[in-house]
Design an enzyme around this catalytic site. Structure first.
Site, PDB file in Angstrom:
ATOM      1  N   ASP B  15      52.732  -5.488 -32.326  1.00  0.00           N
ATOM      2  CA  ASP B  15      53.924  -4.847 -32.893  1.00  0.00           C
ATOM      3  C   ASP B  15      53.682  -3.611 -33.487  1.00  0.00           C
ATOM      4  O   ASP B  15      54.647  -2.790 -33.173  1.00  0.00           O
ATOM      5  CB  ASP B  15      54.565  -6.140 -33.860  1.00  0.00           C
ATOM      6  CG  ASP B  15      55.980  -5.361 -34.138  1.00  0.00           C
ATOM      7  OD1 ASP B  15      56.655  -6.122 -35.129  1.00  0.00           O
ATOM      8  OD2 ASP B  15      56.646  -4.661 -33.770  1.00  0.00           O
ATOM      9  N   CYS B 239      59.844   2.577 -36.533  1.00  0.00           N
ATOM     10  CA  CYS B 239      60.944   1.969 -36.231  1.00  0.00           C
ATOM     11  C   CYS B 239      61.755   3.015 -35.108  1.00  0.00           C
ATOM     12  O   CYS B 239      61.935   4.134 -35.195  1.00  0.00           O
ATOM     13  CB  CYS B 239      62.148   2.174 -37.240  1.00  0.00           C
ATOM     14  SG  CYS B 239      63.761   1.360 -36.752  1.00  0.00           S
TER      15      CYS B 239
END
EC number: 4.1.3.4
Lengths: 307, 298
Positions: B15, B239
């Protein structure tokens, strides 16, 4: 309704320390007119208390040398309090002459920190504050007390909760209406916050307590949440997270007001503060300081790309 | 009361790296995972068996899987979005896989080009194959506290998707605040709904720190009995929906908090910080971990 159900305070008072604690710990010295502009903008956000400046000798804290001009130059909005730091009687008189209507005194739970910071023992500092408190009482001027190093000291390391409670009690007994417990180097965690508050709450009524958390180790919001779960309803913070940590080069200091309000909004807790207005004030001062904001909410909000 | 022990699931190598601007060479990925294996972490998400067309950062998934030291007692799950990815993963030596669902229809459509129902059908194929091969499957639910497209997400929807994935056979459901908009208020509301459908022992939280709320949200989850927390070394992984904003919560900051609360993780914070330093140097970027940034000696 939500906050009632969860046992949290319905309303939390935010004490904005950016113009003093924040700017005092920034590398760049900010011109007087910028300070005044910042405070005036903050006055329009709904913040109930804004710490304006510090009546300390400019020899020690050059960033606050324009204390009188700032005090006299700011707009005073009804319903907003504008406390200033006064380390001793001389500073107090100077503050009053400049128009201050509320003052703060700064104690510490660590002897070494007290010695290194203000060159005297805790007991000696208490004596000085008592002089300020007496003078303030005679003039109906409220006094707020701070206790630094409540969760750890850069020199002594671990600080015993009983010591924090003892110093808090001295400040409260001399007439401070509120005691702000500061995690000066941000080392606290929900574990140490809980233990410290349990000790202090034996000596001071909950309604007279505030927390002043630094985010140096990223723990501030978790620590604040712990405090408000225990009933604390006053939280100090700094717009844009102004103010680095003088003990850890490059590390952050104060928790960002925007990030605190975002959390409290999400919890359904009323603060009376307009988050967007604070973000705009933060944007203003960061532009003036030529630095990036330390507020994650501001970073995320100003940078959202179109989806 | 808080759990006595918390299992930290390290998602940095997958991730984290997947959402970094710079692509990291295979040997560096392998070194990163090997260093993480020495910190006491029990679960390290190694890579993703997704087509390199979609995720170029994970194109070397087979080499990474085959190149890492697999220490006994440590699990190295990999993402497998479909049966093809699952088969490639098993062929490369994977012993645990993860599947990624979402609580938002729009997010599912934009992310993997199908509806939630269709995605669950694909996952079912993976589940069947995994069951046959005795491979444990971890389920992720994205957008549990908000969606970049739909905005607010109902707690009931999160509970519904979680229930389906658990019923399918996932041993654990990791609830992801994908854009970090959650607060202790929404975290509590969401968990209350999910805990009606999935036992708390099978739940994990995967919080993003985009709005600085991660540790506070994790604290609330712990208070409600959750004892598995995902995090990313050095807070790797920005993000993708907010330029310049942070993403994953930093493992160092999480472990610092848990240590302070007397909660056992088995993780050596110093070794973790050293690993964070290593990967940040390799990525030529500053750490997102505040604990790492602070050099205050206490």
């Amino acid at each position: 309704q939500e906050s009632q159900v969860s046992g949290l305070p319905e309303y939390i008072k935010i004490v904005e320390v950016g113009p003093r604690d924040g700017l005092q710990n920034e590398k760049v010295i900010v011109p007087t007119d910028i300070k005044i502009e910042l405070i005036n903008r903050l006055s329009k956000t709904g913040l109930p208390a804004i710490e304006v400046t510090s009546f300390v000798s400019s020899k020690w804290v050059p960033q606050m040398a324009d204390q009188k001009e700032v005090m006299r130059g700011i707009e005073r909005h009804p319903g907003v309090r504008y406390p200033v730091l006064t380390p001793n009687l001389r500073g107090f008189h100077s503050a009053i002459a400049a128009g201050a209507t509320e003052v703060s005194v700064f104690g510490a739970a660590s002897e070494t920190f007290s010695k290194m910071n203000i060159n005297c023992s805790i007991e000696e500092s208490i004596k000085k504050f008592e002089e300020v408190a007496t003078a303030a009482r005679n003039m109906n001027i409220p006094v707020r007390g701070y206790v630094s190093c409540a969760l750890g000291c850069p020199y002594e390391g671990n600080i015993v909760p009983a010591k924090v409670a003892e110093v808090s009690k001295r400040l409260y007994s001399m007439g401070c209406y509120e005691i702000s417990l500061g995690d000066t180097i941000g080392v606290g965690t929900p574990g140490s916050m809980k233990r410290m508050l349990e000790a202090v709450m034996k000596e001071i009524p909950l309604s007279a307590l505030a927390v002043h958390c630094h985010d140096t180790y990223g723990q501030a919001l978790a620590n604040i949440l712990t405090a408000i779960q225990m009933g604390v309803a006053v939280v100090d913070s700094s717009v844009a997270g102004l103010g680095g940590c003088p003990y850890a080069k490059g590390a952050t200091g104060n928790v960002a007001t925007e990030d605190v309000i975002y959390m409290l909004n999400g919890l359904g807790i009323n603060t009376g503060v307009d988050l967007y207005a604070v973000m705009e004030a933060g944007n203003f001062i960061c532009t003036a300081l030529n630095k990036k904001t330390n507020s994650k909410v501001a970073q995320a909000s100003f940078n959202t790309g179109t989806i | 009361a808080f759990p006595r022990r918390v299992k930290v699931v390290e998602v940095g190598p997958r991730d984290g790296l997947q959402n970094e601007k710079n692509i990291v060479p295979t040997p560096v990925k392998i070194d990163l995972i090997n260093m993480l294996s020495e910190t006491g972490l029990q679960v390290i998400e190694a890579t993703s068996f997704v087509s390199p067309k979609w995720i170029p950062q994970m194109a070397d998934h087979t080499e990474v899987m085959q190149g890492i030291n697999k220490l006994p007692g440590i699990s190295y799950p990999v993402l497998t979005p479909n049966l093809k990815g699952f088969q490639a993963a098993v062929a490369a030596g994977a012993k645990e896989v993860s599947i990624f669902g979402a609580a938002s229809e729009l997010f599912t459509k934009k992310n993997i080009n199908c509806s939630i129902a269709e995605s669950l059908e694909r996952f079912n194929e993976v589940m069947t194959a995994a069951r046959a091969a005795s491979i444990p499957v971890r389920g992720y639910v994205s957008c549990v506290l908000g969606c970049p497209y739909e905005g607010k997400i109902s707690a009931a929807k999160v509970a519904e998707v979680s229930k389906k994935m658990y019923a399918m056979g996932c041993y654990e459901i990791s609830l992801g605040d994908t854009i970090g908009v959650g607060t202790p208020g929404s975290m509590k509301e969401m968990l209350t709904a999910v805990m009606k459908e999935v036992p708390v022992g099978a739940l994990a939280v995967h919080c993003h720190d985009t709005y600085g709320q991660a540790l506070a949200n994790i604290l609330v989850a712990l208070q409600m009995g959750v004892s598995v927390v995902d995090a990313s070394v050095a807070g790797l992984g920005g993000c993708p929906y907010a330029k310049g904003a942070s993403g994953n919560v930093a493992t160092e900051d999480l472990v610092y908090m848990l240590n302070g609360m007397g909660i056992h993780t088995g993780v050596d914070l110093q070794k973790l910080m050293d690993t964070g330093t290593f990967i940040c140097n390799a990525l030529n970027r500053r750490t997102n971990s505040k604990v790492s940034q602070a050099s205050c000696r206490l």
